[in-house]
Design a protein around this motif. Sequence first.
Motif, PDB file in Angstrom:
ATOM      1  N   GLY A   1       0.807  -1.207   0.000  1.00  0.00           N
ATOM      2  CA  GLY A   1       0.000   0.000   0.000  1.00  0.00           C
ATOM      3  C   GLY A   1       0.845   1.264   0.000  1.00  0.00           C
ATOM      4  O   GLY A   1       2.034   1.259  -0.355  1.00  0.00           O
TER       5      GLY A   1
ATOM      6  N   GLU B   1      -6.236  -0.707  -2.667  1.00  0.00           N
ATOM      7  CA  GLU B   1      -5.903   0.027  -1.436  1.00  0.00           C
ATOM      8  C   GLU B   1      -5.668  -0.937  -0.278  1.00  0.00           C
ATOM      9  O   GLU B   1      -6.491  -1.824  -0.021  1.00  0.00           O
ATOM     10  CB  GLU B   1      -7.048   0.969  -1.079  1.00  0.00           C
TER      11      GLU B   1
ATOM     12  N   ASP C   1      -4.599  -0.540   3.757  1.00  0.00           N
ATOM     13  CA  ASP C   1      -4.425   0.536   4.733  1.00  0.00           C
ATOM     14  C   ASP C   1      -4.967   0.110   6.088  1.00  0.00           C
ATOM     15  O   ASP C   1      -5.420  -1.027   6.271  1.00  0.00           O
ATOM     16  CB  ASP C   1      -5.148   1.795   4.249  1.00  0.00           C
TER      17      ASP C   1
END
Length: 448
Positions: free
Chosen positions: A246, A350, A352
């Motif tokens: 990421g 993504e 995260d």
Amino acid sequence: MGKGGEQGEGCGGDGGEREAPILSYTWEEIQKHNLPADKWLVIERKVYNITQWVKRHPGGFRVISHYAGEDATDAFRAFHPDLTFVRKFLKPLLIGELAPGEPSQDRGKNAQLVDDFRALRKTAEDLNLFKASPVFFSLCLGHIIAMEALAWLLVSYYGTSWSITFILSIILATSQAQAGWLQHDFGHLSVFKKSSWNHVVHRFVIGHLKGASANWWNHRHFQHHAKPNIFKKDPDVNMMHLFVLGDTQPVEYGKKKLKYFPYNRQHEYFFFVFPPLLIPVYFHLQIFTTMFRHKFWVDLAWAFSYYIRFLITYAPFYGVFGSMCLLTFVRFMESHWFVWVTQMNHIPMEIDNEKHRDWLSAQLAATCNVEQSFFNDWFSGHLNFQIEHHLFPTMPRHNYYKIAPLVKSLCSKYHVPYEEKPLLKAFSDIVGSLKKSGELWLDAYLHK
């Protein structure tokens, strides 16, 4: 704090017993109960104390704990095909409900988007898209068994030359990969109407056809679905310091001057570590450690039945040591297949920390699709429809293409990115995303 609701009406007249008051809670109060020894969650505006129940949760304590302090309505519906049955377990855990003035969604989620997604799920149910085709799954199992038989016939008739052994290995690796996709179907309860039958056949496929553990898979994979690409919640992005993923993790590592590996070269050493070693080394160690540590004796028996069957089949030709070498090579090839297919939908997306998104937005941020074709469907076990699979994990995979246009339309309405790409582009994006993350790490390591 919880507030006392109205008293229930008396039972049996004025002299009868009164029901206990219904307590109401604010989101602020509920969100405080997300600690290891204190867990509440909300399903359909009802508040449940799951602190003790997590230890007995069939899907494992982690997956349900990941929703502590949150609204878990859509996750609850996604994972449980028989809601009437599962609600029986919820009843003793009920401690109250959301206060009348509280929104149904926590943390400012888009209520209209959530309602529209639930309407989409209802449409899928009305269209019978959660009903499996017995013919489809029979063919899936049949072609796996046919490949196993073909492999044995090949070595029986043509011997154990290097060329025959190589062809045999390819057939067995293909069989193992396809068995992996099939156990995934049963593990998600997407084949039989009754969950118990799915569990039984899941143990057979993952145990007897693959030599692995159903419980290990359940506890690991459901976490991935509950919180995909979320650090500390999705085990699939726990790379044990081997890779940084990421945009935020590489910078954090760089600022802290952490250099367990040369992460700016991770897109290169990926080829030598992840695809060849995941199944034959890491998964094997983790599976057998888990079975012994947690005393999954039934799973262990199923796994041993696979290895016994394999030795009975191939030891007469290769001997015990040769057979285990053959199996290791098969696992080596299967591991490449598994890694490229499973990571093409997630690593480039993504990755995260927790952002507490609604179900649709969370799944779309972490997943992408690969273009449909007969080969892509077969090669990936329909995981080229990763978006639809993550939104509706109990939906039989042969119906993903039917719901996909409706999902695209809903995403377009709310400007939620719906990403679809060619197969080779999906593969190359794995390497590209690792390279990008490595560069972010290097920059932070040198300059921040």
